[in-house]
Design a protein around this motif. Structure first.
Motif, PDB file in Angstrom:
ATOM      1  N   VAL A  38      16.785  18.513  22.790  1.00 32.63           N
ATOM      2  CA  VAL A  38      15.460  18.083  23.244  1.00 32.63           C
ATOM      3  C   VAL A  38      14.371  18.870  22.521  1.00 32.63           C
ATOM      4  CG1 VAL A  38      13.889  18.024  25.207  1.00 32.63           C
ATOM      5  CG2 VAL A  38      16.257  17.289  25.498  1.00 32.63           C
ATOM      6  N   ARG A  39      14.560  20.182  22.437  1.00 30.15           N
ATOM      7  CA  ARG A  39      13.560  21.007  21.754  1.00 30.15           C
ATOM      8  C   ARG A  39      13.489  20.654  20.271  1.00 30.15           C
ATOM      9  NH1 ARG A  39      11.044  26.283  23.159  1.00 30.15           N
ATOM     10  NH2 ARG A  39       9.939  26.876  21.251  1.00 30.15           N
ATOM     11  N   GLN A  40      14.622  20.419  19.651  1.00 30.54           N
ATOM     12  CA  GLN A  40      14.629  20.047  18.243  1.00 30.54           C
ATOM     13  C   GLN A  40      13.890  18.738  18.020  1.00 30.54           C
ATOM     14  OE1 GLN A  40      18.528  19.718  16.441  1.00 30.54           O
ATOM     15  NE2 GLN A  40      17.698  18.942  14.515  1.00 30.54           N
ATOM     16  N   SER A  41      14.051  17.797  18.955  1.00 36.49           N
ATOM     17  CA  SER A  41      13.350  16.523  18.856  1.00 36.49           C
ATOM     18  C   SER A  41      11.834  16.737  18.814  1.00 36.49           C
ATOM     19  CB  SER A  41      13.724  15.629  20.044  1.00 36.49           C
ATOM     20  OG  SER A  41      12.933  14.464  20.070  1.00 36.49           O
ATOM     21  N   ILE A  42      11.340  17.603  19.682  1.00 34.02           N
ATOM     22  CA  ILE A  42       9.899  17.873  19.731  1.00 34.02           C
ATOM     23  C   ILE A  42       9.446  18.604  18.473  1.00 34.02           C
ATOM     24  CG2 ILE A  42       8.075  19.048  21.004  1.00 34.02           C
ATOM     25  CD1 ILE A  42       9.822  18.656  23.531  1.00 34.02           C
ATOM     26  N   GLU A  43      10.248  19.565  18.030  1.00 33.18           N
ATOM     27  CA  GLU A  43       9.888  20.313  16.819  1.00 33.18           C
ATOM     28  C   GLU A  43       9.836  19.405  15.600  1.00 33.18           C
ATOM     29  OE1 GLU A  43      12.822  23.368  16.828  1.00 33.18           O
ATOM     30  OE2 GLU A  43      11.680  24.689  18.180  1.00 33.18           O
ATOM     31  N   GLU A  44      10.756  18.439  15.530  1.00 34.74           N
ATOM     32  CA  GLU A  44      10.734  17.507  14.405  1.00 34.74           C
ATOM     33  C   GLU A  44       9.524  16.578  14.481  1.00 34.74           C
ATOM     34  OE1 GLU A  44      14.398  15.512  13.633  1.00 34.74           O
ATOM     35  OE2 GLU A  44      15.510  17.386  13.376  1.00 34.74           O
ATOM     36  N   SER A  45       9.127  16.187  15.702  1.00 34.44           N
ATOM     37  CA  SER A  45       7.908  15.390  15.846  1.00 34.44           C
ATOM     38  C   SER A  45       6.695  16.173  15.354  1.00 34.44           C
ATOM     39  CB  SER A  45       7.707  14.982  17.309  1.00 34.44           C
ATOM     40  OG  SER A  45       8.596  13.956  17.690  1.00 34.44           O
ATOM     41  N   GLU A  69     -11.692  16.151  10.377  1.00 32.41           N
ATOM     42  CA  GLU A  69     -12.459  17.132  11.146  1.00 32.41           C
ATOM     43  C   GLU A  69     -12.977  16.578  12.459  1.00 32.41           C
ATOM     44  OE1 GLU A  69     -15.496  18.708   8.633  1.00 32.41           O
ATOM     45  OE2 GLU A  69     -14.075  19.596   7.202  1.00 32.41           O
ATOM     46  N   THR A  70     -12.958  15.257  12.611  1.00 31.16           N
ATOM     47  CA  THR A  70     -13.401  14.644  13.863  1.00 31.16           C
ATOM     48  C   THR A  70     -12.461  15.049  14.994  1.00 31.16           C
ATOM     49  OG1 THR A  70     -14.201  12.731  12.617  1.00 31.16           O
ATOM     50  CG2 THR A  70     -13.939  12.460  14.999  1.00 31.16           C
ATOM     51  N   PRO A  71     -12.976  15.562  16.113  1.00 32.48           N
ATOM     52  CA  PRO A  71     -12.099  15.968  17.219  1.00 32.48           C
ATOM     53  C   PRO A  71     -11.360  14.765  17.810  1.00 32.48           C
ATOM     54  CG  PRO A  71     -14.318  16.867  17.481  1.00 32.48           C
ATOM     55  CD  PRO A  71     -14.396  15.847  16.395  1.00 32.48           C
ATOM     56  N   PHE A  72     -10.092  14.961  18.126  1.00 27.94           N
ATOM     57  CA  PHE A  72      -9.313  13.906  18.761  1.00 27.94           C
ATOM     58  C   PHE A  72      -8.157  14.545  19.522  1.00 27.94           C
ATOM     59  CE2 PHE A  72      -7.339  14.645  14.665  1.00 27.94           C
ATOM     60  CZ  PHE A  72      -5.984  14.641  14.950  1.00 27.94           C
ATOM     61  N   TYR A  73      -7.598  13.744  20.438  1.00 31.40           N
ATOM     62  CA  TYR A  73      -6.406  14.154  21.182  1.00 31.40           C
ATOM     63  C   TYR A  73      -5.231  13.305  20.709  1.00 31.40           C
ATOM     64  CZ  TYR A  73      -9.873  16.285  24.250  1.00 31.40           C
ATOM     65  OH  TYR A  73     -10.924  17.023  24.744  1.00 31.40           O
ATOM     66  N   LEU A  74      -4.059  13.923  20.700  1.00 31.64           N
ATOM     67  CA  LEU A  74      -2.870  13.238  20.203  1.00 31.64           C
ATOM     68  C   LEU A  74      -1.729  13.405  21.196  1.00 31.64           C
ATOM     69  CD1 LEU A  74      -1.527  11.746  17.777  1.00 31.64           C
ATOM     70  CD2 LEU A  74      -0.900  14.005  16.900  1.00 31.64           C
ATOM     71  N   SER A  75      -1.030  12.311  21.448  1.00 30.67           N
ATOM     72  CA  SER A  75       0.174  12.391  22.282  1.00 30.67           C
ATOM     73  C   SER A  75       1.339  11.765  21.533  1.00 30.67           C
ATOM     74  CB  SER A  75      -0.026  11.695  23.635  1.00 30.67           C
ATOM     75  OG  SER A  75      -0.171  10.303  23.472  1.00 30.67           O
ATOM     76  N   THR A  76       2.515  12.317  21.752  1.00 31.41           N
ATOM     77  CA  THR A  76       3.733  11.690  21.271  1.00 31.41           C
ATOM     78  C   THR A  76       4.772  11.803  22.378  1.00 31.41           C
ATOM     79  OG1 THR A  76       5.264  11.476  19.408  1.00 31.41           O
ATOM     80  CG2 THR A  76       4.761  13.725  20.141  1.00 31.41           C
ATOM     81  N   LYS A  77       5.970  11.330  22.094  1.00 31.68           N
ATOM     82  CA  LYS A  77       6.964  11.223  23.161  1.00 31.68           C
ATOM     83  C   LYS A  77       8.254  11.942  22.777  1.00 31.68           C
ATOM     84  CE  LYS A  77       4.904   6.812  24.370  1.00 31.68           C
ATOM     85  NZ  LYS A  77       4.038   6.710  23.175  1.00 31.68           N
ATOM     86  N   ILE A  78       9.071  12.175  23.775  1.00 35.67           N
ATOM     87  CA  ILE A  78      10.386  12.758  23.560  1.00 35.67           C
ATOM     88  C   ILE A  78      11.409  11.654  23.773  1.00 35.67           C
ATOM     89  CG2 ILE A  78      11.914  14.674  24.138  1.00 35.67           C
ATOM     90  CD1 ILE A  78       9.608  15.797  25.847  1.00 35.67           C
ATOM     91  N   GLY A  79      12.361  11.555  22.857  1.00 35.86           N
ATOM     92  CA  GLY A  79      13.402  10.547  23.011  1.00 35.86           C
ATOM     93  C   GLY A  79      13.673   9.827  21.715  1.00 35.86           C
ATOM     94  N   GLY A  80      14.965   9.678  21.390  1.00 39.17           N
ATOM     95  CA  GLY A  80      15.339   8.952  20.184  1.00 39.17           C
ATOM     96  C   GLY A  80      15.225   9.791  18.939  1.00 39.17           C
ATOM     97  N   ARG A  81      15.352   9.124  17.808  1.00 43.44           N
ATOM     98  CA  ARG A  81      15.213   9.646  16.450  1.00 43.44           C
ATOM     99  C   ARG A  81      16.393  10.548  16.053  1.00 43.44           C
ATOM    100  NH1 ARG A  81      10.528   9.093  13.218  1.00 43.44           N
ATOM    101  NH2 ARG A  81      11.204   9.440  11.074  1.00 43.44           N
ATOM    102  N   LEU A  82      16.660  11.626  16.779  1.00 46.15           N
ATOM    103  CA  LEU A  82      17.846  12.405  16.463  1.00 46.15           C
ATOM    104  C   LEU A  82      19.090  11.548  16.714  1.00 46.15           C
ATOM    105  CD1 LEU A  82      17.150  15.938  17.986  1.00 46.15           C
ATOM    106  CD2 LEU A  82      16.924  15.212  15.620  1.00 46.15           C
TER     107      LEU A  82
END
Length: 329
Positions: free
Chosen positions: A94-101, A70-83
């Motif tokens: 590219v969109r699938q990569s983000i959706e999977e993240s 419940e503590t407020p926080f900001y989160l970032s991730t990246k696009i690239g790799g994994r697929l």
């Protein structure tokens, strides 16, 4: 913990943030260990966490660890790799990569999405036009922003110079600069950081410890001599060790406080393998910026080797005895 504005995003983030590389099977022995690190960071006031799909299973671990928090926080991730294969010129991929993240993170929204290493030759071919830096990635991000899935877009960079023209397109809100701005490595200062400041981008400094290079455990090896290390770099490290002792400040604390002495830096991004490391980093940051006298001396030491020698590895192999002079094999 003090907060700073993350450039034109307007987000108020803590001066110390948590990197997700070590909250994964890469840096942790168990999920519980990683979860404890994450929860300790939040409890101590850290409100920004960064990860990437290529950081082993970090996204999955964070997705589980952050559930029901419940503590407020900001989160970032990246696009690239994994697929496999990952096709940066294919908008669907590219969109699938983000959706999977998002699925791994157990979220339907991401505060900041970073284009991963858009500047490093041979990593990901994001751009169809290298004069204007256009490519399908930008169209996908625009769609995601219009759908409310992504708020802001950043650049996850590991170069000091190739990133500058991408910054100057003015399309990006945040710069994460890794391995190019720390006690002895200042290459990002003149170009990347200056350009980001001019465009009012939030500046996140990754690897303020230079991937462990400032760990005092390496001092004996460095003073003995390393096969790949130039005499000038060796003397520079030795001068840093001596100075840290003179002022009675540990190298980790010195590294963090140096980065945050730059008023244009929004936060220092550090990985942690244990609650103790999180606590140590928080304690260091709370001591505030370094004095002018200390910064002046650190500048003098940095100028002893102002640019990387061409033979020097990008990530320093300081833990391998085989790199000692006279013991190479």
């Amino acid at each position: 913990m003090k907060k700073r504005i993350l450039g034109r995003t307007g987000l108020k983030i803590t001066e110390l943030s948590l990197g997700g590389l070590f909250t994964s099977s890469f840096g942790s022995d168990s999920f519980k260990q990683s979860r404890d690190v994450v929860h300790a960071a939040l409890e101590l006031g850290i409100n920004y966490i960064d990860t990437a799909p290529t950081y082993a299973d970090s996204e999955e671990v964070l997705g589980r660890a952050l559930q029901n928090v419940e503590t407020p926080f900001y989160l970032s991730t990246k696009i690239g790799g994994r697929l496999d294969p990952f096709l940066p010129q294919d908008p669907t991929c590219v969109r699938q990569s983000i959706e999977e993240s998002l699925s791994r993170l157990k979220r339907d929204h991401i505060d900041i999405i970073m284009v991963h290493e858009p500047d490093r030759p041979g990593m990901y071919y994001w751009w169809t036009d290298f004069n204007t830096y256009n490519g399908p990635i930008l169209d996908v991000i625009d769609e995601l922003k219009s759908e409310g899935i992504v708020d802001y877009v950043g650049l996850g960079s590991t170069t000091a110079y190739h990133i500058e023209p991408i910054i100057r397109t003015g399309r990006f809100d945040v710069l994460l600069s890794a391995l190019n701005y720390s006690l002895l490595y200042r290459e990002a200062e003149a170009y990347a950081l200056q350009a980001a400041t001019e465009h009012n981008m939030g500046i996140v400094i990754g690897s303020p410890f230079h991937m462990g290079a400032y760990n005092p455990a390496h001092e004996e090896h460095i003073r003995a001599g390393l096969l790949w290390m130039s005499p000038q770099r060796k003397q520079q490290f030795c001068s840093l060790y001596d100075f840290a002792r003179d002022i009675d400040i540990g190298l980790a604390e010195l590294a963090l406080r140096f980065v945050l002495s730059n008023p244009n830096v929004s936060c220092a991004l550090t990985g942690a393998r244990s609650q103790a490391e999180v606590e140590q980093n928080v304690t260091a940051v709370k001591k505030g910026p370094l004095s002018t006298d200390i910064l002046t001396r650190l500048d003098e030491i940095a100028k002893m080797v102002p640019f990387r020698p061409c033979e020097e590895p990008f990530i320093l192999p300081l833990q391998k005895d085989s790199y000692r002079l006279g013991q190479a094999r």
